[in-house]
Motif scaffolding. Structure first.
Motif, PDB file in Angstrom:
ATOM      1  N   VAL A 148       0.856  -1.182   0.000  1.00 49.76           N
ATOM      2  CA  VAL A 148       0.000   0.000   0.000  1.00 49.76           C
ATOM      3  C   VAL A 148       0.893   1.234   0.000  1.00 49.76           C
ATOM      4  O   VAL A 148       1.983   1.225   0.567  1.00 49.76           O
ATOM      5  CB  VAL A 148      -0.967   0.077   1.206  1.00 49.76           C
ATOM      6  N   ARG A 149       0.418   2.240  -0.684  1.00 54.35           N
ATOM      7  CA  ARG A 149       1.150   3.504  -0.684  1.00 54.35           C
ATOM      8  C   ARG A 149       0.199   4.597  -0.198  1.00 54.35           C
ATOM      9  O   ARG A 149      -0.825   4.852  -0.844  1.00 54.35           O
ATOM     10  CB  ARG A 149       1.668   3.808  -2.085  1.00 54.35           C
ATOM     11  N   ILE A 150       0.551   5.201   0.912  1.00 52.87           N
ATOM     12  CA  ILE A 150      -0.292   6.274   1.454  1.00 52.87           C
ATOM     13  C   ILE A 150       0.106   7.573   0.768  1.00 52.87           C
ATOM     14  O   ILE A 150       1.232   8.035   0.885  1.00 52.87           O
ATOM     15  CB  ILE A 150      -0.144   6.389   2.983  1.00 52.87           C
ATOM     16  N   ARG A 151      -0.830   8.111   0.013  1.00 57.01           N
ATOM     17  CA  ARG A 151      -0.519   9.258  -0.847  1.00 57.01           C
ATOM     18  C   ARG A 151      -1.017  10.590  -0.311  1.00 57.01           C
ATOM     19  O   ARG A 151      -0.837  11.618  -0.966  1.00 57.01           O
ATOM     20  CB  ARG A 151      -1.099   9.031  -2.244  1.00 57.01           C
ATOM     21  N   GLY A 152      -1.695  10.562   0.846  1.00 60.72           N
ATOM     22  CA  GLY A 152      -2.170  11.830   1.380  1.00 60.72           C
ATOM     23  C   GLY A 152      -3.409  11.646   2.228  1.00 60.72           C
ATOM     24  O   GLY A 152      -3.617  10.572   2.808  1.00 60.72           O
ATOM     25  N   VAL A 153      -4.224  12.682   2.260  1.00 63.57           N
ATOM     26  CA  VAL A 153      -5.384  12.694   3.151  1.00 63.57           C
ATOM     27  C   VAL A 153      -6.660  13.059   2.384  1.00 63.57           C
ATOM     28  O   VAL A 153      -6.603  13.623   1.284  1.00 63.57           O
ATOM     29  CB  VAL A 153      -5.188  13.695   4.310  1.00 63.57           C
ATOM     30  N   MET A 154      -7.775  12.734   2.996  1.00 59.36           N
ATOM     31  CA  MET A 154      -9.077  13.050   2.418  1.00 59.36           C
ATOM     32  C   MET A 154     -10.004  13.503   3.538  1.00 59.36           C
ATOM     33  O   MET A 154      -9.885  13.035   4.670  1.00 59.36           O
ATOM     34  CB  MET A 154      -9.634  11.793   1.745  1.00 59.36           C
ATOM     35  N   GLY A 155     -10.899  14.426   3.216  1.00 59.20           N
ATOM     36  CA  GLY A 155     -11.862  14.839   4.227  1.00 59.20           C
ATOM     37  C   GLY A 155     -13.083  15.487   3.600  1.00 59.20           C
ATOM     38  O   GLY A 155     -13.057  15.898   2.435  1.00 59.20           O
ATOM     39  N   MET A 156     -14.140  15.547   4.400  1.00 61.39           N
ATOM     40  CA  MET A 156     -15.382  16.180   3.961  1.00 61.39           C
ATOM     41  C   MET A 156     -15.779  17.253   4.961  1.00 61.39           C
ATOM     42  O   MET A 156     -15.808  16.990   6.172  1.00 61.39           O
ATOM     43  CB  MET A 156     -16.490  15.137   3.859  1.00 61.39           C
ATOM     44  N   ALA A 157     -16.113  18.415   4.440  1.00 59.59           N
ATOM     45  CA  ALA A 157     -16.525  19.515   5.311  1.00 59.59           C
ATOM     46  C   ALA A 157     -18.001  19.359   5.683  1.00 59.59           C
ATOM     47  O   ALA A 157     -18.740  18.592   5.064  1.00 59.59           O
ATOM     48  CB  ALA A 157     -16.299  20.848   4.611  1.00 59.59           C
ATOM     49  N   THR A 158     -18.406  20.100   6.676  1.00 56.92           N
ATOM     50  CA  THR A 158     -19.811  20.138   7.061  1.00 56.92           C
ATOM     51  C   THR A 158     -20.658  20.623   5.884  1.00 56.92           C
ATOM     52  O   THR A 158     -20.235  21.492   5.119  1.00 56.92           O
ATOM     53  CB  THR A 158     -20.002  21.115   8.245  1.00 56.92           C
ATOM     54  N   PHE A 159     -21.829  20.024   5.731  1.00 53.99           N
ATOM     55  CA  PHE A 159     -22.758  20.434   4.677  1.00 53.99           C
ATOM     56  C   PHE A 159     -23.523  21.648   5.191  1.00 53.99           C
ATOM     57  O   PHE A 159     -24.506  21.531   5.922  1.00 53.99           O
ATOM     58  CB  PHE A 159     -23.697  19.277   4.341  1.00 53.99           C
ATOM     59  N   THR A 160     -23.064  22.835   4.834  1.00 54.14           N
ATOM     60  CA  THR A 160     -23.634  24.069   5.366  1.00 54.14           C
ATOM     61  C   THR A 160     -23.332  25.226   4.421  1.00 54.14           C
ATOM     62  O   THR A 160     -22.406  25.145   3.611  1.00 54.14           O
ATOM     63  CB  THR A 160     -23.033  24.397   6.756  1.00 54.14           C
TER      64      THR A 160
END
Ligand SMILES: *Cc1c(COP(=O)(O)O)cnc(C)c1O
Length: 223
Positions: A148-160
């Motif tokens: 596996v190669r960890i290539r970075g990060v992911m996220g979701m902001a609040t739906f607002t």
């Protein structure tokens, strides 16, 4: 949506996205004919969030498509997408990472992954918290996961519609990325991606350093 509209949307988006921001066309729930419309104007990166739907689309569409899995992935389903998936966006446990590694070895592949972080105000059972980093990363390193190669990060902001809140959440993901980069990936050039931004908030995400936007409804119409 009209067939020609999808291609036009993709072309228009690509013209406005800054260099270095990759467009992931989120085709979940949409028919293969829609994907073909996007493909016809050169789009090759698509995101899906259901394993069965992804497997079916993979089987029936051109093989030079780069498939991204963007949803919550259960460990017992990794095996179905391991032969072909290009990037798994939402890895949030060691158990899942180990299973991805195991399946990647079986298929003699390296599978790219992003670590999902919980940045929104909303309660969610998914995603790591920034406080988890200090325990999570050493436990990952101790496993010596070769495939596996960890290539970075992911996220979701609040739906607002509160743009200040969304901006601050994306900013927080940028800080998490930098922390990880400095403390654990300083010598790893592959660790470079921040996957943030959806149809409603991608401009703010780009402003805060996104390298990958995941756009569905803006391309394919409402689901
Ligand atoms: C559905 C989905 C998207 C795309 O959402 P839109 O608002 O249609 O652009 C992006 N990311 C994830 C994780 C999704 O599930």
């Amino acid at each position: 949506m009209q067939n020609n509209t999808i291609g036009a949307q993709i072309s228009a988006l690509k013209a406005t996205l800054p260099k270095g921001v990759q467009l992931v066309a989120v085709s979940k729930t949409k028919p293969m004919s829609d994907i073909q419309q996007a493909y016809a104007v050169g789009q090759r990166v698509f995101g899906e969030n259901k394993v069965q739907e992804l497997v079916e689309k993979y089987a029936n569409l051109p093989k030079d498509i780069e498939w991204h899995f963007i949803g919550h992935l259960q460990s017992n389903k990794v095996k179905y997408i391991a032969p072909f998936v290009h990037l798994i966006h939402a890895v949030d446990s060691l158990k899942l990472l180990k299973e991805i590694n195991k399946q990647a070895i079986k298929h003699n592949r390296i599978i790219n992954c992003l670590l999902q972080f919980h940045i929104a105000e909303e309660n969610s059972k998914f995603g790591l918290a920034k406080e988890d980093i200090s325990a999570f990363m050493p436990s990952v390193e101790a496993e010596h996961l070769t495939n596996v190669r960890i290539r970075g990060v992911m996220g979701m902001a609040t739906f607002t519609s509160d743009t200040d809140l969304v901006r601050n959440e994306f900013k927080a993901l940028g800080v998490i990325f930098e922390t990880l980069k400095t403390q654990f990936f300083a010598h790893d050039d592959a660790f470079k991606d921040i996957s943030m931004g959806m149809s409603g908030d991608y401009e703010l995400a780009i402003e805060q350093g996104s390298s990958m936007v995941r756009l569905g409804s803006t391309i394919f119409g409402a689901r």
